[in-house]
Design a protein around this motif. Structure first.
Motif, PDB file in Angstrom:
ATOM      1  N   ILE A  38       0.856  -1.184   0.000  1.00  0.00           N
ATOM      2  CA  ILE A  38       0.000   0.000   0.000  1.00  0.00           C
ATOM      3  C   ILE A  38       0.892   1.234   0.000  1.00  0.00           C
ATOM      4  O   ILE A  38       1.816   1.352   0.808  1.00  0.00           O
ATOM      5  N   LEU A  39       0.632   2.148  -0.919  1.00  0.00           N
ATOM      6  CA  LEU A  39       1.336   3.415  -0.996  1.00  0.00           C
ATOM      7  C   LEU A  39       0.308   4.534  -0.896  1.00  0.00           C
ATOM      8  O   LEU A  39      -0.608   4.612  -1.710  1.00  0.00           O
ATOM      9  N   LYS A  40       0.443   5.368   0.115  1.00  0.00           N
ATOM     10  CA  LYS A  40      -0.476   6.485   0.308  1.00  0.00           C
ATOM     11  C   LYS A  40       0.214   7.784  -0.091  1.00  0.00           C
ATOM     12  O   LYS A  40       1.316   8.082   0.386  1.00  0.00           O
ATOM     13  N   ALA A  41      -0.430   8.554  -0.966  1.00  0.00           N
ATOM     14  CA  ALA A  41       0.104   9.831  -1.428  1.00  0.00           C
ATOM     15  C   ALA A  41      -0.837  10.951  -0.991  1.00  0.00           C
ATOM     16  O   ALA A  41      -2.047  10.871  -1.210  1.00  0.00           O
ATOM     17  N   THR A  42      -0.272  11.975  -0.372  1.00  0.00           N
ATOM     18  CA  THR A  42      -1.053  13.121   0.094  1.00  0.00           C
ATOM     19  C   THR A  42      -0.540  14.381  -0.590  1.00  0.00           C
ATOM     20  O   THR A  42       0.660  14.667  -0.559  1.00  0.00           O
ATOM     21  N   GLY A  43      -1.445  15.110  -1.225  1.00  0.00           N
ATOM     22  CA  GLY A  43      -1.069  16.332  -1.917  1.00  0.00           C
ATOM     23  C   GLY A  43      -1.090  17.539  -1.000  1.00  0.00           C
ATOM     24  O   GLY A  43      -1.999  17.696  -0.171  1.00  0.00           O
ATOM     25  N   HIS A  44      -0.076  18.365  -1.116  1.00  0.00           N
ATOM     26  CA  HIS A  44       0.026  19.608  -0.366  1.00  0.00           C
ATOM     27  C   HIS A  44       0.316  20.742  -1.350  1.00  0.00           C
ATOM     28  O   HIS A  44       0.730  20.508  -2.484  1.00  0.00           O
ATOM     29  N   GLN A  45       0.147  21.963  -0.900  1.00  0.00           N
ATOM     30  CA  GLN A  45       0.577  23.101  -1.720  1.00  0.00           C
ATOM     31  C   GLN A  45       2.026  23.434  -1.364  1.00  0.00           C
ATOM     32  O   GLN A  45       2.268  24.052  -0.310  1.00  0.00           O
ATOM     33  N   TRP A  46       3.054  23.102  -2.185  1.00  0.00           N
ATOM     34  CA  TRP A  46       2.924  22.368  -3.422  1.00  0.00           C
ATOM     35  C   TRP A  46       3.991  21.298  -3.425  1.00  0.00           C
ATOM     36  O   TRP A  46       5.108  21.485  -3.924  1.00  0.00           O
ATOM     37  N   TYR A  47       3.675  20.160  -2.888  1.00  0.00           N
ATOM     38  CA  TYR A  47       4.558  18.996  -2.851  1.00  0.00           C
ATOM     39  C   TYR A  47       3.704  17.791  -2.489  1.00  0.00           C
ATOM     40  O   TYR A  47       2.525  17.911  -2.138  1.00  0.00           O
ATOM     41  N   TRP A  48       4.320  16.615  -2.578  1.00  0.00           N
ATOM     42  CA  TRP A  48       3.641  15.374  -2.216  1.00  0.00           C
ATOM     43  C   TRP A  48       4.313  14.759  -1.002  1.00  0.00           C
ATOM     44  O   TRP A  48       5.532  14.869  -0.825  1.00  0.00           O
ATOM     45  N   SER A  49       3.538  14.119  -0.178  1.00  0.00           N
ATOM     46  CA  SER A  49       4.081  13.321   0.920  1.00  0.00           C
ATOM     47  C   SER A  49       3.558  11.895   0.768  1.00  0.00           C
ATOM     48  O   SER A  49       2.434  11.676   0.304  1.00  0.00           O
ATOM     49  N   TYR A  50       4.390  10.935   1.153  1.00  0.00           N
ATOM     50  CA  TYR A  50       4.071   9.521   0.958  1.00  0.00           C
ATOM     51  C   TYR A  50       4.172   8.777   2.280  1.00  0.00           C
ATOM     52  O   TYR A  50       4.984   9.111   3.146  1.00  0.00           O
TER      53      TYR A  50
END
Length: 225
Positions: free
Chosen positions: A97-109
């Motif tokens: 399972i890989l969870k990706a969370t979008g932020h302004q402006w980058y991704w966190s996993y």
């Protein structure tokens, strides 16, 4: 890459993207056939090969050009519905399972049950790129997945709407605050796969790339656990 290679779609990295390519070719055959027929018919009309009486008062012709388009739509709709259900299908035996969370402006996993835990992925500034790196696409921390194993990608957002898009995998998921969207991903071969946020999420929308690196299972386990 050759000129004709640049006109084609990028290489598929998953079975779903291969299916999309097949559907693309299937639809192109239909479109080229329609274009050729309509173009030749229009050219003959311009050259007065057909009179207006021949075209406008032919009941047999009206029957044909009513039935044939309906058959062509069925020819296009059946593989389209099949592909739609394939994209929506979720595997029961997910290896990761890989969870990706979008932020302004980058991704966190986040990778559950992993020593790496969670990490942020920022775009590497143009001045810090190494030779051969891709401008606006390289990141400091890549998401790593094993190839040859089913992976469930879960996407959400911490602020505004984003979209986690990986064209080679055939994945494009909206990242919506307070909601989890998921999709199965099966990487067929090792390599590095690039994508970008496909939702206009603000001033730095074009500066939050996505990089996924696929490793062999042994290398992946040594890296994660």
């Amino acid at each position: 890459m050759s000129f004709w290679g640049q006109l084609n779609l990028m290489d598929a990295g998953s079975p779903l993207q291969s299916e999309m390519f097949l559907f693309h070719d299937h639809a192109m055959i239909l479109l080229l056939g329609i274009f050729t027929f309509c173009g030749s018919l229009g050219l003959k009309l311009i050259m007065n090969k057909f009179t207006s009486r021949t075209v406008l008062e032919a009941q047999r012709l009206e029957t044909v050009w009513t039935i044939v388009p309906a058959l062509l739509l069925i020819w296009l709709a059946l593989p389209s519905l099949r592909l739609l259900y394939l994209l929506d299908e979720q595997s029961k035996d997910n290896g990761m399972i890989l969870k990706a969370t979008g932020h302004q402006w980058y991704w966190s996993y986040e990778v559950p049950l992993s020593n790496n835990g969670s990490f942020d992925s920022y775009m590497i500034p143009e001045n810090d790129l190494n030779e051969g790196d891709y401008r606006l696409l390289e990141v400091d921390n890549r998401a790593v997945v094993p190839f040859g194993m089913e992976t469930t990608v879960i996407v959400t957002s911490a602020d505004v709407l984003h979209a986690w898009t990986l064209p080679s995998m055939g994945i494009k998921m909206d990242a919506v605050p307070g909601r989890l969207n998921s999709m199965s991903m099966f990487v067929e071969k090792p390599g590095v796969y690039y994508g970008q946020c496909s939702e206009i999420c603000g001033a730095n929308h074009s500066f939050m790339p996505i990089v996924v690196e696929a490793l062999g299972l042994d290398d992946f386990c040594n890296l994660q656990f």
